[in-house]
Design a protein around this motif. Sequence first.
Motif, mmCIF file in Angstrom:
data_model
loop_
_atom_site.group_PDB
_atom_site.id
_atom_site.type_symbol
_atom_site.label_atom_id
_atom_site.label_comp_id
_atom_site.label_asym_id
_atom_site.label_seq_id
_atom_site.Cartn_x
_atom_site.Cartn_y
_atom_site.Cartn_z
ATOM 1 N N ARG A 33 3.746 13.387 -17.566
ATOM 2 C CA ARG A 33 3.702 14.512 -18.504
ATOM 3 C C ARG A 33 3.052 15.750 -17.895
ATOM 4 O O ARG A 33 3.422 16.880 -18.225
ATOM 5 C CB ARG A 33 2.959 14.070 -19.765
ATOM 6 C CG ARG A 33 2.924 15.096 -20.869
ATOM 7 C CD ARG A 33 2.588 14.412 -22.180
ATOM 8 N NE ARG A 33 2.062 15.323 -23.166
ATOM 9 C CZ ARG A 33 1.758 14.983 -24.405
ATOM 10 N NH1 ARG A 33 1.930 13.736 -24.799
ATOM 11 N NH2 ARG A 33 1.286 15.866 -25.255
ATOM 12 N N THR A 34 2.096 15.548 -17.003
ATOM 13 C CA THR A 34 1.409 16.683 -16.386
ATOM 14 C C THR A 34 1.772 16.863 -14.922
ATOM 15 O O THR A 34 1.195 17.718 -14.244
ATOM 16 C CB THR A 34 -0.118 16.513 -16.515
ATOM 17 O OG1 THR A 34 -0.502 15.251 -15.938
ATOM 18 C CG2 THR A 34 -0.554 16.560 -17.972
ATOM 19 N N ALA A 35 2.727 16.074 -14.439
ATOM 20 C CA ALA A 35 3.170 16.210 -13.051
ATOM 21 C C ALA A 35 3.962 17.501 -12.879
ATOM 22 O O ALA A 35 4.650 17.955 -13.792
ATOM 23 C CB ALA A 35 4.031 15.009 -12.658
ATOM 24 N N ALA A 36 3.883 18.084 -11.696
ATOM 25 C CA ALA A 36 4.615 19.320 -11.424
ATOM 26 C C ALA A 36 6.118 19.052 -11.403
ATOM 27 O O ALA A 36 6.583 18.091 -10.790
ATOM 28 C CB ALA A 36 4.174 19.902 -10.088
ATOM 29 N N GLU A 57 4.700 18.803 -19.854
ATOM 30 C CA GLU A 57 3.765 19.213 -20.910
ATOM 31 C C GLU A 57 4.061 20.637 -21.363
ATOM 32 O O GLU A 57 4.087 20.933 -22.567
ATOM 33 C CB GLU A 57 2.331 19.118 -20.387
ATOM 34 C CG GLU A 57 1.268 19.579 -21.373
ATOM 35 C CD GLU A 57 1.047 18.593 -22.500
ATOM 36 O OE1 GLU A 57 0.956 19.053 -23.647
ATOM 37 O OE2 GLU A 57 0.972 17.376 -22.246
ATOM 38 N N ASP A 58 4.301 21.547 -20.398
ATOM 39 C CA ASP A 58 4.654 22.929 -20.737
ATOM 40 C C ASP A 58 5.961 22.973 -21.520
ATOM 41 O O ASP A 58 6.117 23.761 -22.457
ATOM 42 C CB ASP A 58 4.805 23.769 -19.467
ATOM 43 C CG ASP A 58 3.505 23.954 -18.716
ATOM 44 O OD1 ASP A 58 2.429 23.791 -19.320
ATOM 45 O OD2 ASP A 58 3.577 24.245 -17.502
ATOM 46 N N MET A 59 6.908 22.127 -21.133
ATOM 47 C CA MET A 59 8.205 22.092 -21.806
ATOM 48 C C MET A 59 8.052 21.593 -23.247
ATOM 49 O O MET A 59 8.686 22.126 -24.167
ATOM 50 C CB MET A 59 9.164 21.194 -21.016
ATOM 51 C CG MET A 59 10.606 21.278 -21.454
ATOM 52 S SD MET A 59 11.672 20.385 -20.272
ATOM 53 C CE MET A 59 13.261 20.533 -21.120
ATOM 54 N N GLY A 202 8.980 8.031 -20.637
ATOM 55 C CA GLY A 202 9.608 9.049 -21.458
ATOM 56 C C GLY A 202 9.360 8.877 -22.941
ATOM 57 O O GLY A 202 9.494 9.827 -23.716
ATOM 58 N N VAL A 203 8.973 7.671 -23.364
ATOM 59 C CA VAL A 203 8.760 7.402 -24.791
ATOM 60 C C VAL A 203 7.645 8.281 -25.377
ATOM 61 O O VAL A 203 7.845 8.915 -26.418
ATOM 62 C CB VAL A 203 8.481 5.910 -25.028
ATOM 63 C CG1 VAL A 203 8.018 5.657 -26.456
ATOM 64 C CG2 VAL A 203 9.744 5.090 -24.746
ATOM 65 N N PRO A 204 6.458 8.376 -24.753
ATOM 66 C CA PRO A 204 5.414 9.234 -25.331
ATOM 67 C C PRO A 204 5.780 10.710 -25.363
ATOM 68 O O PRO A 204 5.254 11.456 -26.190
ATOM 69 C CB PRO A 204 4.201 8.985 -24.421
ATOM 70 C CG PRO A 204 4.468 7.668 -23.781
ATOM 71 C CD PRO A 204 5.961 7.632 -23.589
ATOM 72 N N ILE A 205 6.670 11.135 -24.480
ATOM 73 C CA ILE A 205 7.091 12.533 -24.488
ATOM 74 C C ILE A 205 7.891 12.822 -25.751
ATOM 75 O O ILE A 205 7.723 13.855 -26.404
ATOM 76 C CB ILE A 205 7.896 12.867 -23.217
ATOM 77 C CG1 ILE A 205 6.974 12.775 -21.993
ATOM 78 C CG2 ILE A 205 8.510 14.266 -23.310
ATOM 79 C CD1 ILE A 205 7.689 12.901 -20.673
ATOM 80 N N ALA A 206 8.771 11.887 -26.134
ATOM 81 C CA ALA A 206 9.514 12.044 -27.391
ATOM 82 C C ALA A 206 8.553 12.091 -28.567
ATOM 83 O O ALA A 206 8.726 12.871 -29.508
ATOM 84 C CB ALA A 206 10.508 10.898 -27.559
ATOM 85 N N ALA A 207 7.506 11.260 -28.517
ATOM 86 C CA ALA A 207 6.508 11.266 -29.580
ATOM 87 C C ALA A 207 5.847 12.628 -29.704
ATOM 88 O O ALA A 207 5.600 13.125 -30.803
ATOM 89 C CB ALA A 207 5.461 10.187 -29.310
ATOM 90 N N ALA A 208 5.561 13.252 -28.570
ATOM 91 C CA ALA A 208 4.890 14.547 -28.576
ATOM 92 C C ALA A 208 5.771 15.666 -29.119
ATOM 93 O O ALA A 208 5.270 16.714 -29.522
ATOM 94 C CB ALA A 208 4.434 14.894 -27.160
ATOM 95 N N LEU A 209 7.078 15.445 -29.142
ATOM 96 C CA LEU A 209 8.002 16.461 -29.648
ATOM 97 C C LEU A 209 8.183 16.379 -31.161
ATOM 98 O O LEU A 209 8.718 17.299 -31.768
ATOM 99 C CB LEU A 209 9.377 16.305 -28.984
ATOM 100 C CG LEU A 209 9.451 16.707 -27.509
ATOM 101 C CD1 LEU A 209 10.776 16.271 -26.920
ATOM 102 C CD2 LEU A 209 9.259 18.211 -27.347
ATOM 103 N N THR A 210 7.759 15.288 -31.771
ATOM 104 C CA THR A 210 8.004 15.096 -33.203
ATOM 105 C C THR A 210 6.959 15.798 -34.054
ATOM 106 O O THR A 210 5.884 16.180 -33.576
ATOM 107 C CB THR A 210 8.016 13.598 -33.557
ATOM 108 O OG1 THR A 210 6.730 13.043 -33.261
ATOM 109 C CG2 THR A 210 9.089 12.872 -32.783
ATOM 110 N N ALA A 211 7.277 15.910 -35.326
ATOM 111 C CA ALA A 211 6.386 16.606 -36.251
ATOM 112 C C ALA A 211 5.057 15.891 -36.420
ATOM 113 O O ALA A 211 4.055 16.506 -36.761
ATOM 114 C CB ALA A 211 7.070 16.766 -37.620
ATOM 115 N N THR A 212 5.039 14.589 -36.192
ATOM 116 C CA THR A 212 3.806 13.817 -36.367
ATOM 117 C C THR A 212 3.313 13.316 -35.016
ATOM 118 O O THR A 212 2.824 12.218 -34.894
ATOM 119 C CB THR A 212 4.043 12.624 -37.309
ATOM 120 O OG1 THR A 212 5.136 11.830 -36.793
ATOM 121 C CG2 THR A 212 4.384 13.075 -38.694
ATOM 122 N N ALA A 213 3.448 14.139 -33.993
ATOM 123 C CA ALA A 213 3.151 13.728 -32.621
ATOM 124 C C ALA A 213 1.747 13.154 -32.496
ATOM 125 O O ALA A 213 0.760 13.810 -32.787
ATOM 126 C CB ALA A 213 3.291 14.917 -31.676
#
Length: 219
Positions: A33-36, A57-59, A202-213
């Motif tokens: 998530r924080t990798a360049a 993370e920026d995305m 990739g699963v936690p990234i999807a979580a971070a995109l949701t309304a209840t991240a």
Amino acid sequence: MSDQDCDCTALTVDKKERQLTETDSWIEERPVRTAALPAAVGDNVSRFFSHSIDTLEDMITAIRTVVEGDGIALEELCHVDGETPHYAKTPKETYYFRCFYDGIALARLVDEPVRIRTETPSAEPVAIEMSPKNGAEVTPPDAVMSFGVTPESDLPTDETPSASDVYGAVCPYVKAFHTREDYERWTTDVAATTVGIPLDDGVPIAAALTATAPAESAE
């Protein structure tokens, strides 16, 4: 989001001549998530959002800003009325999507087990079992996924992209694969710049995109 609202419904993944390039990369650094991001991907995503994007993370932050900072809600997923190769089943309902990643997001928006199934570009099945207590179980366990952005020539010209613009630019390049080698073979046919990561990451990234991240990061 209805089928008609998702711009990605009418798009196909652009092809290029079959040759290896330096624009497609595997993210080795952890946490992903924080990798360049590789330079080509970061440049393309930065042009799309009109500001610097250096990491996933920026995305995530940029996409959440597009949907007014609240994250993607259940009704904003790319639901499809008919059957597709990408679906998610709860104990009471089956949801069909244009992109398998919507199924992972769905699992973070409902407080119940979800069974997700998708197909790789070569029509091989990939399954994900998700539950509030046990997290995610991926089959096959070495499955990977890609992120990407449409080629620069196809990027929207608006200064501030809409949610539909995001779907159209990103969704066609979010794919699942059985192995890293499968992903790398696919990149030789795809015009967009992409990155590959283990599907588990990739699963936690999807979580971070949701309304209840949840406040969790990819390992």
